[in-house]
Write an enzyme that holds these catalytic residues in place. Structure first.
Site, PDB file in Angstrom:
ATOM      1  N   HIS A 156      43.165  16.914  -4.002  1.00 13.26           N
ATOM      2  CA  HIS A 156      42.079  15.956  -3.755  1.00 13.26           C
ATOM      3  C   HIS A 156      40.813  16.673  -3.285  1.00 13.26           C
ATOM      4  CE1 HIS A 156      40.487  11.946  -2.602  1.00 13.26           C
ATOM      5  NE2 HIS A 156      39.852  12.644  -1.661  1.00 13.26           N
ATOM      6  N   GLU A 157      40.967  17.551  -2.299  1.00 12.29           N
ATOM      7  CA  GLU A 157      39.790  18.226  -1.750  1.00 12.29           C
ATOM      8  C   GLU A 157      39.222  19.256  -2.719  1.00 12.29           C
ATOM      9  OE1 GLU A 157      38.428  16.968   0.717  1.00 12.29           O
ATOM     10  OE2 GLU A 157      40.099  15.694   1.345  1.00 12.29           O
ATOM     11  N   HIS A 176      36.649  17.540  -4.850  1.00 12.00           N
ATOM     12  CA  HIS A 176      35.334  17.490  -4.200  1.00 12.00           C
ATOM     13  C   HIS A 176      34.654  18.861  -4.222  1.00 12.00           C
ATOM     14  CE1 HIS A 176      35.907  13.432  -2.857  1.00 12.00           C
ATOM     15  NE2 HIS A 176      36.877  13.722  -2.007  1.00 12.00           N
TER      16      HIS A 176
END
Length: 455
Positions: free
Chosen positions: A21-22, A25
């Site tokens: 997920h990170e 980003h």
């Protein structure tokens, strides 16, 4: 040992999902030219870190393992006085709304991409699963009323092909949530020509299911269950009740106490529910009928008694190894991820209007339990679990709740529509409301977890 395995399986899955997920980003932020100051797995105090790359990004492990974050150069969080002009250009809020939108959306999209990659890999490798063949159907059920009797192989639901039991269950669940009928195409044994089959189509109504049915074994409510092999005994343990009664390997059990035995699972259930009670068994041995009596010995587990005759009863259903060509596997994986996402959103919507109970919300305890269970079953089950949790994480982060990625995407959407960013005052109020909503959801999830443990 089981507890330790569960913890390891849970934190491995959690770590993978957080990192993916990170990274979504992080990569899109770098692609958009935004300077990333820190990439953290975990929240709270940093316990280990190392600076890497031309921007000297700090890669960190933090004390609290539930979550992670990417800290970018942001005027709302840092004092930018004294920064050179080339760094100011890389500050987050100075980027166009579309770049900010892409950076925030990249986290949930990375979770969906992970699910697609995992599913595609599994579909290419081949997953051994039970076929969509039906068990003997009980009378006074919806399935019996439309003509299903058991032994049928379901080949399609509403025109969509099915091969596996999981596909059948999934499609029926989708239709049950929408209260839509299911048109089942089946192949059933041809009574006039043994060994051959005939094709038929039946329409199964699903609007009779209520909310509590959807939360439990809804297929069982309809009279649909997975077919199991006949009750043919395997290895007989020396000096056990089965051997003492005269049962032998290869015996087929037809009746117990005068009641027909439909398959091996039914026989096992009968034995387990009869500790210390004599059972009159009728069966076939080398084509000849026999009748004898066996008394299951009493076993105790978790303060509950159950019967055992110490004979092996094979219960593995008819299995199919479903594998696809790489391109077809990717297409199937994309569809699976999309269908799962849509179903998750529908379930959330049903919860809001009261058609589905809030008991379906699960928290970290239940997720950890499932992680441990699937890991003990095997790598395929564990990877499938990670894929589904990744989809859930992606969907939850896209909800328009302030604090979550979806809340920020809502702000940017309003900015596109109005031509100006959301005011700081409105943002602060929304943030507080978002924290309140998240804390409420977490409280409900933990409460549900505790109730599951207690019951």
């Amino acid at each position: 040992m089981t507890f330790i395995q569960t913890l390891i399986a849970f934190f491995v899955a959690l770590g993978v999902l957080i990192v993916v997920h990170e990274l979504g980003h992080y990569w899109v932020a770098r692609w958009c030219g935004v300077k990333v100051l820190r990439f953290s797995v975990g929240m709270g105090k940093v316990v280990f870190s190392r600076r890497i790359g031309p921007d000297q990004t700090e890669w960190a492990l933090s004390a609290l393992p539930f979550g992670g974050y990417v800290k970018m150069l942001d005027a709302r969080e840092q004092d930018l006085k004294g920064l050179p002009p080339e760094d100011l250009k890389r500050e987050f809020t100075r980027q166009s709304v579309w770049k900010r939108f892409a950076i925030v959306a990249a986290g949930p999209l990375a979770n969906f991409l992970l699910a697609i990659i995992v599913f595609a890999g599994l579909y290419s490798y081949g997953i051994p699963e039970p076929s969509s063949r039906l068990r003997t159907v009980a009378e006074n059920t919806a399935a019996y009323q439309v003509g299903l009797r058991g032994g049928e192989l379901v080949t399609a639901v509403n025109g969509e092909s099915v091969r596996l039991w999981t596909d059948l269950r999934w499609k029926l669940l989708e239709l049950a949530i929408e209260r839509q009928p299911a048109s089942l195409e089946v192949e059933r044994p041809n009574p006039s020509q043994p060994g051959s089959t005939v094709r038929d189509t039946v329409t199964l109504r699903l609007d009779g299911l209520n909310t509590s049915d959807l939360e439990s074994d809804f297929l069982g409510k309809l009279g649909i269950d997975l077919a199991r092999p006949r009750a043919v005994l395997g290895k007989i343990v020396d000096d056990g009740p089965a051997m003492r009664a005269g049962l032998k390997e290869g015996d087929e059990i037809l009746q117990v106490n005068g009641k027909p035995v439909i398959d091996g699972l039914a026989f096992v259930e009968t034995v387990r529910s009869s500790p210390g009670k004599p059972l009159e068994i009728a069966g076939l041995r080398s084509g000849r009928e026999f009748v004898l009596t066996v008394t299951p010995e009493v076993q105790t587990k978790n303060d509950r008694n159950f019967g055992m005759i110490k004979a092996e009863v094979p219960m593995t259903p008819e299995m199919i190894t479903a594998s696809e060509a790489p391109l077809a596997a990717v297409g199937k994986a994309v569809k699976k991820t999309w269908d799962s996402s849509v179903l998750t959103v529908k379930m959330l919507g049903k919860m809001l209007i009261g058609e589905v109970s809030w008991k379906n919300i699960t928290g970290p305890i239940t997720i950890a339990d499932y992680a441990g269970q699937t890991a003990r079953i095997g790598i395929i089950s564990y990877l499938t679990f990670i894929a589904f949790i990744s989809i859930s994480l992606g969907v939850m982060n896209l909800l328009p709740i302030p604090v979550l990625d979806g809340g920020h995407l809502l702000y940017y959407s309003l900015e596109v529509l109005t031509g100006r960013p959301v005011s700081e005052r409105v943002g602060e109020i929304a943030q507080r409301a978002g924290v309140g909503i998240l804390m409420t959801l977490m409280a409900v999830a933990v409460f549900n977890d505790i109730m599951r443990l207690m019951t």
